[in-house]
Design a protein around this motif. Structure first.
Motif, PDB file in Angstrom:
ATOM      1  N   PHE A 111     -18.035 -48.707  35.456  1.00 23.38           N
ATOM      2  CA  PHE A 111     -17.769 -49.909  35.053  1.00 23.38           C
ATOM      3  C   PHE A 111     -19.107 -50.517  34.579  1.00 23.38           C
ATOM      4  N   SER A 112     -19.354 -51.728  34.018  1.00 20.67           N
ATOM      5  CA  SER A 112     -20.688 -52.412  33.733  1.00 20.67           C
ATOM      6  C   SER A 112     -21.180 -53.115  35.308  1.00 20.67           C
ATOM      7  N   PHE A 113     -22.416 -52.442  35.496  1.00 18.39           N
ATOM      8  CA  PHE A 113     -23.356 -52.937  36.524  1.00 18.39           C
ATOM      9  C   PHE A 113     -23.490 -54.189  36.237  1.00 18.39           C
ATOM     10  N   GLN A 114     -23.695 -54.873  35.048  1.00 16.93           N
ATOM     11  CA  GLN A 114     -24.132 -56.149  34.686  1.00 16.93           C
ATOM     12  C   GLN A 114     -23.504 -57.152  35.490  1.00 16.93           C
ATOM     13  N   ASN A 115     -22.273 -57.215  35.316  1.00 21.05           N
ATOM     14  CA  ASN A 115     -21.230 -58.425  36.067  1.00 21.05           C
ATOM     15  C   ASN A 115     -20.676 -57.926  37.042  1.00 21.05           C
ATOM     16  N   SER A 116     -21.219 -56.996  37.846  1.00 23.77           N
ATOM     17  CA  SER A 116     -20.470 -56.612  39.145  1.00 23.77           C
ATOM     18  C   SER A 116     -21.465 -56.869  40.319  1.00 23.77           C
ATOM     19  N   PRO A 117     -20.973 -56.619  41.456  1.00 27.26           N
ATOM     20  CA  PRO A 117     -21.699 -56.993  42.674  1.00 27.26           C
ATOM     21  C   PRO A 117     -22.272 -55.628  43.272  1.00 27.26           C
ATOM     22  N   PHE A 118     -22.122 -54.608  42.550  1.00 27.09           N
ATOM     23  CA  PHE A 118     -22.616 -53.353  43.175  1.00 27.09           C
ATOM     24  C   PHE A 118     -23.986 -52.990  43.089  1.00 27.09           C
ATOM     25  N   ASP A 119     -24.693 -52.322  43.902  1.00 23.30           N
ATOM     26  CA  ASP A 119     -26.106 -51.838  44.014  1.00 23.30           C
ATOM     27  C   ASP A 119     -26.110 -50.466  43.263  1.00 23.30           C
ATOM     28  N   ALA A 120     -24.992 -49.790  43.543  1.00 20.89           N
ATOM     29  CA  ALA A 120     -24.947 -48.262  43.170  1.00 20.89           C
ATOM     30  C   ALA A 120     -23.398 -47.813  43.305  1.00 20.89           C
ATOM     31  N   ALA A 121     -23.168 -46.524  42.902  1.00 23.94           N
ATOM     32  CA  ALA A 121     -21.699 -46.211  42.762  1.00 23.94           C
ATOM     33  C   ALA A 121     -21.918 -44.691  42.979  1.00 23.94           C
ATOM     34  N   ILE A 122     -20.688 -44.283  43.271  1.00 22.33           N
ATOM     35  CA  ILE A 122     -20.607 -42.683  43.336  1.00 22.33           C
ATOM     36  C   ILE A 122     -19.588 -42.266  42.124  1.00 22.33           C
ATOM     37  N   HIS A 123     -20.098 -41.242  41.274  1.00 26.28           N
ATOM     38  CA  HIS A 123     -19.767 -40.973  40.191  1.00 26.28           C
ATOM     39  C   HIS A 123     -19.213 -39.279  40.123  1.00 26.28           C
ATOM     40  N   PHE A 124     -18.230 -38.932  39.541  1.00 27.46           N
ATOM     41  CA  PHE A 124     -17.875 -37.741  39.546  1.00 27.46           C
ATOM     42  C   PHE A 124     -17.802 -37.393  38.032  1.00 27.46           C
ATOM     43  N   GLY A 125     -18.192 -36.133  37.689  1.00 38.24           N
ATOM     44  CA  GLY A 125     -17.952 -35.433  36.367  1.00 38.24           C
ATOM     45  C   GLY A 125     -19.315 -35.064  35.785  1.00 38.24           C
ATOM     46  N   LYS A 126     -19.840 -35.820  34.530  1.00 35.61           N
ATOM     47  CA  LYS A 126     -21.119 -35.500  33.826  1.00 35.61           C
ATOM     48  C   LYS A 126     -21.967 -36.590  33.884  1.00 35.61           C
ATOM     49  N   GLU A 127     -22.968 -36.588  33.372  1.00 33.23           N
ATOM     50  CA  GLU A 127     -23.998 -37.625  33.376  1.00 33.23           C
ATOM     51  C   GLU A 127     -23.681 -38.412  31.937  1.00 33.23           C
TER      52      GLU A 127
END
Length: 297
Positions: free
Chosen positions: A137-153
């Motif tokens: 998702f876009s961090f720009q309009n979200s309240p999140f500081d970080a996220a867990i991501h799976f897959g590739k970079e």
């Protein structure tokens, strides 16, 4: 260094502009902000004069954004969201603040949550808030500081901390198989369960073991937990991460469907926006998480 004051509009002006941009009306913006229409108009005129650019045009009774206004309002919303989040954090935890983390449900439930007590004991000054997100998702309009991501970079606009590969094992109900299969191609004789975020999971697993035949289509799930329950009830063979499969294997609800148990089909990462400064809470969490993943495999 903070920019000169002439480039820093007042928060009231930015709130007025954002509301008018969203609602298309100074009257509606005034009602939302509990101000008069004339007060909204003054804020808009002051903002445009300060920037020396037109942000809004009038079309009949409606106010519409200029091209400059369309670009500017995106940044304004991001700034206002960050300011609001920073204020909430300062109020709820004045020492170090909160860390708002978007997690994948399987990883969060079976791997991260059981270990968070250790982080809480090591860093009582940090409050970790968890919310589930299945896709980037876009961090720009979200309240999140970080996220867990799976897959590739492949998440744009973020930095990465590599955590660990996702080692997967095929599992099924005990009544479906009495012992694990030695030949991985034999698994194609059974119904295969699929995860929508890993559409080629089975293909990658089979390919890693030298099986070129494509797996058949089967039931599709959006989370490991529901797919695991389907496997428990004998609906097919599920490909689960080791941390998700372990509780079911320990309780004998599921058994290994193959002797091949060391295959990886992707990697887990911690990601955070590259255009934001790393908070003390995020730095503490990154250091702790890096140490935890170093002990896993």
């Amino acid at each position: 260094m903070i920019a000169p004051r002439r480039f820093l509009p007042s928060v009231n002006a930015l709130l007025a502009f954002e509301a008018v941009a969203r609602l298309g009306s100074a009257t509606l913006a005034a009602q939302e902000l509990s101000l008069t229409q004339s007060a909204i108009s003054r804020q808009l005129k002051t903002l445009e004069a300060q920037l020396n650019v037109a942000l809004l045009d009038r079309m009949g009774r409606q106010l519409v954004l200029t091209e400059a206004g369309k670009s500017y309002v995106i940044q304004v919303r991001d700034v206002l969201n960050r300011l609001a989040q920073a204020s909430i954090t300062a109020r709820t935890n004045p020492i170090a603040g909160a860390l708002n983390l978007a997690i994948l449900p399987g990883f969060g439930m079976h791997w991260l949550a059981p270990r968070l007590r250790d982080f809480a004991q090591a860093h009582p000054e940090v409050t970790v808030n968890l919310s589930t997100r299945l896709h980037p998702f876009s961090f720009q309009n979200s309240p999140f500081d970080a996220a867990i991501h799976f897959g590739k970079e492949d998440w744009p606009g973020v930095r990465y901390l590599s955590l660990m590969p996702e080692t997967v094992v095929p599992v099924c109900a005990p009544e479906l198989l009495t012992e694990p299969l030695d030949d991985p191609s034999q698994i194609l004789r059974f119904p295969l369960l699929h995860l929508d975020t890993r559409p080629r999971g089975w293909s990658r697993w089979l390919s890693a073991l030298g099986v070129t035949q494509e797996p058949p289509a089967g039931m599709m799930f959006d989370q490991f937990s529901t797919m695991a329950q389907a496997a428990v009830h004998g609906l097919g063979v599920a490909l689960l991460p080791t941390f998700s499969a372990e509780p079911y294997l320990r309780d004998a609800q599921l058994v290994l469907a193959s002797t091949q148990t060391t295959q990886s089909i992707g990697n887990y990462y911690l990601v955070w926006p590259e255009d934001r400064a790393e908070t003390a809470a995020l730095q503490s969490f990154m250091t702790w998480l890096d140490g935890q993943t170093g002990q896993v495999l």
